[in-house]
Design an enzyme around this catalytic site. Structure first.
Site: not given
Length: 284
Positions: A79, A191
């Site tokens: 991320s 993510d």
């Protein structure tokens, strides 16, 4: 009535114009078999975890490591950690990373839209990464690097270690419901923190003898415990696109890393001794 029709038409056109792109060419990110890096000296791995705007703390960690003469040999990012890790893996040093972090505007990486499966497309983040890296693919970076994403259907971890760096980082940072999922070879990715917030074990697979994990999660991530040393900066919690605490978070990362420098050196010394013993045994 005319206004309603205009809105419906705009939505229809927007849905067509802004439909997710399937990245399926030779440039698409992919997972290749991991070939561990080898060296007679102990290798250091750095895993930068997920955590939104708290990711500025990663820059502080790198700053403290470099000040102590320590440099990672293999890098993993998740991320916001993937964003910093990609730049670090490209060869950028802490001073350049800090300047970039302090100059960063949310408009550099967030492209908000009223259409599509999320409020942020993510194309701007992809372009920002590729522009900064001069369009170098993952395998062309200075250090072995892996960006972690999550395959949306199975929720399994995906390790992107080849292909377009910007697309890989975009997929790794595509927070569900906020960012559009990234489609790669017909599969949707979100993510990386959904599957693993701090995948410390991966750095060891990539050849690291000593693994440092940086956990900026709101709650401690259990997967970070596979590292030899876990750094948990006291970063300020804020919205994903709220950068006003960036200097505080950089300082928090630097302070947390400084506290473990001695331990890192001890771990590297122990790893060097193990390698020396193994080399001696192999010569007998």
């Amino acid at each position: 009535m005319k206004l309603l029709l205009a809105i419906l038409l705009a939505a229809s056109l927007g849905g067509c114009a802004f439909a997710p792109t399937d990245h399926n060419g030779a440039d698409a990110p992919r997972s290749a078999a991991i070939v561990p890096l080898t060296s007679p000296r102990p290798l250091l791995g750095l895993v930068l975890g997920a955590g939104g705007a708290r990711g500025f703390a990663h820059v502080g960690v790198i700053k403290a490591l470099e000040a102590a003469g320590l440099e990672a040999d293999v890098v993993v990012g998740v991320s916001s950690g993937a964003l910093v890790a990609s730049f670090y893996a490209s060869g950028l040093k802490a001073p350049a990373l800090e300047v970039m972090a302090l100059k960063l505007e949310d408009s550099d990486i967030f492209d908000f839209t009223v259409f599509g499966p999320g409020r942020v497309r993510g194309a701007r983040l992809q372009r920002f990464v590729n522009h900064t890296l001069q369009n170098r693919r993952i395998e062309a970076l200075a250090k072995p690097f892996a960006a972690i994403a999550t395959e949306a259907g199975s929720r399994q971890m995906a390790v992107f270690n080849r292909g377009n760096t910007g697309i890989a980082v975009r997929a790794s940072a595509s927070v569900p419901t906020l960012f559009w999922p990234v489609t790669i070879n017909g599969r949707s990715y979100v993510d990386g923190g959904v599957a693993s917030r701090v995948p410390a074990a991966l750095a060891r697979e990539m050849g690291a003898d000593v693994v440092i994990a940086v956990d900026i999660s709101r709650r401690p991530a259990g997967d970070a415990d596979a590292a030899d040393i876990v750094i948990r900066p006291q970063a300020v919690r804020s919205r994903l696109n709220d950068f006003k605490h960036r200097q505080t978070n950089i300082a928090a990362g630097e302070a947390a890393a400084q506290e473990v420098i001695t331990r890192i050196r001890e771990q590297l010394a122990e790893a060097a001794a193990r390698k020396a013993r193994g080399h001696t045994a192999a010569l007998r």
